[in-house]
Design an enzyme around this catalytic site. Structure first.
Site, PDB file in Angstrom:
ATOM      1  N   ARG A 103       0.853  -1.191   0.000  1.00 49.67           N
ATOM      2  CA  ARG A 103       0.000   0.000   0.000  1.00 49.67           C
ATOM      3  C   ARG A 103       0.884   1.234   0.000  1.00 49.67           C
ATOM      4  NH1 ARG A 103      -2.533   3.864   3.146  1.00 49.67           N
ATOM      5  NH2 ARG A 103      -4.726   4.274   2.628  1.00 49.67           N
ATOM      6  N   LYS A 150     -15.203  10.647 -13.696  1.00 49.84           N
ATOM      7  CA  LYS A 150     -16.140   9.621 -13.250  1.00 49.84           C
ATOM      8  C   LYS A 150     -15.368   8.590 -12.431  1.00 49.84           C
ATOM      9  CE  LYS A 150     -20.295   7.459 -15.260  1.00 49.84           C
ATOM     10  NZ  LYS A 150     -21.282   8.329 -14.615  1.00 49.84           N
TER      11      LYS A 150
END
Length: 287
Positions: A103, A150
């Protein structure tokens, strides 16, 4: 149900994505939604153009050409056993490869994007629902400043839309700095004195394909219209309010925050625009 994942068509139950995919860990990806009528995608080129815009906005290379996207989408449509569909497309930055941090906010190198698509039945509003209209609530638009992308990270939209659901309404009309932006999952149009008004495209709103069609139909049929900033007072004093989207099409909002909009019933321009939209849609599907 057959879905598409990274080059393969397979049953939904067999589609697997790593829990380390950046779409899952960070919401690092974009999506697109294509309505399909009688097995034919509606304005596919416009949807793919918007997908490219979103990918550019998050600095993610498009994994397919327009021709490749078209071929895969048509194949997915053909594999379903229902004619009217809503095709969902999602592209994430992918999963870190061996040796990279599990991560890390920074973009990983040498990672292939994850491409996922599925189709579900497209359910649009019934004539009775359109004749009745819907209610909406208003809220301050507290989303980020790149709403024209989007992005799959839609938590703010979900919370805003839930405000409407909690109130027994269909949509939340969002206002930022005293001006209309859009709905939590739709675009919003205002009608006053026979003039259709729409907020202009900007980074603060996501202009829908239906938004574009409504303005094209207004121009083609000599319906007075304006694209400009719309103050909150204009929203609350409107003769008509509409919400537009691929699934709602043109839906009249007949009450906002418990106060009737205009006469409290779908107005004449809403009904006319919906009729024009249905005719246009049928023409496109026959072409």
């Amino acid at each position: 149900m057959s879905v598409y994942l990274n080059g393969q068509f397979l049953p939904l139950a067999e589609a697997k994505v790593s829990v380390l995919d950046r779409g899952f860990v960070f919401g690092d990806g974009v999506y697109e939604l294509v309505p399909v009528y009688s097995g034919k995608p509606f304005r596919l080129d416009a949807h793919l153009h918007r997908l490219q815009f979103s990918l550019d906005g998050i600095r993610l290379a498009n994994p397919h050409s327009v021709a490749e996207w078209r071929e895969r989408i048509l194949q997915l449509i053909a594999r379903q056993d229902f004619a009217d569909q809503s095709v969902y497309i999602q592209v994430t930055r992918g999963t870190p490869v061996e040796g990279q941090p599990l991560r890390d906010h920074a973009f990983p190198h040498g990672v292939s994007p994850t491409v996922f698509m599925f189709a579900q039945p497209l359910v649009t509003a019934t004539p009775a629902q359109k004749a009745a209209g819907v209610c909406a609530v208003s809220a301050l638009d507290n989303r980020w400043l790149r709403c024209n992308i989007k992005a799959i990270s839609l938590l703010a939209n979900l919370l805003l839309r839930q405000q409407a659901v909690d109130a027994g309404c269909a949509e939340t009309v969002m206002l930022r700095d005293g001006f209309l932006t859009e709905g939590a999952a739709s675009n919003i149009f205002v009608v006053k004195d026979g003039v259709v008004r729409a907020p202009p495209p900007s980074s603060l709103m996501l202009t829908g394909i239906t938004y574009d069609v409504v303005l094209e139909l207004a121009a083609a049929h000599d319906i007075p219209h304006e694209v400009r900033a719309i103050a909150e007072a204009e929203v609350r004093g409107a003769d008509e309010l509409w919400m537009t989207s691929s699934t709602k099409e043109i839906m009249a909002i007949v009450a906002l925050d418990g106060v009737p909009v205009g006469a409290g019933v779908p107005g004449p321009l809403a009904m006319r625009m919906d009729a024009l939209y249905q005719t246009f849609k049928q023409q496109v599907m026959r072409s």
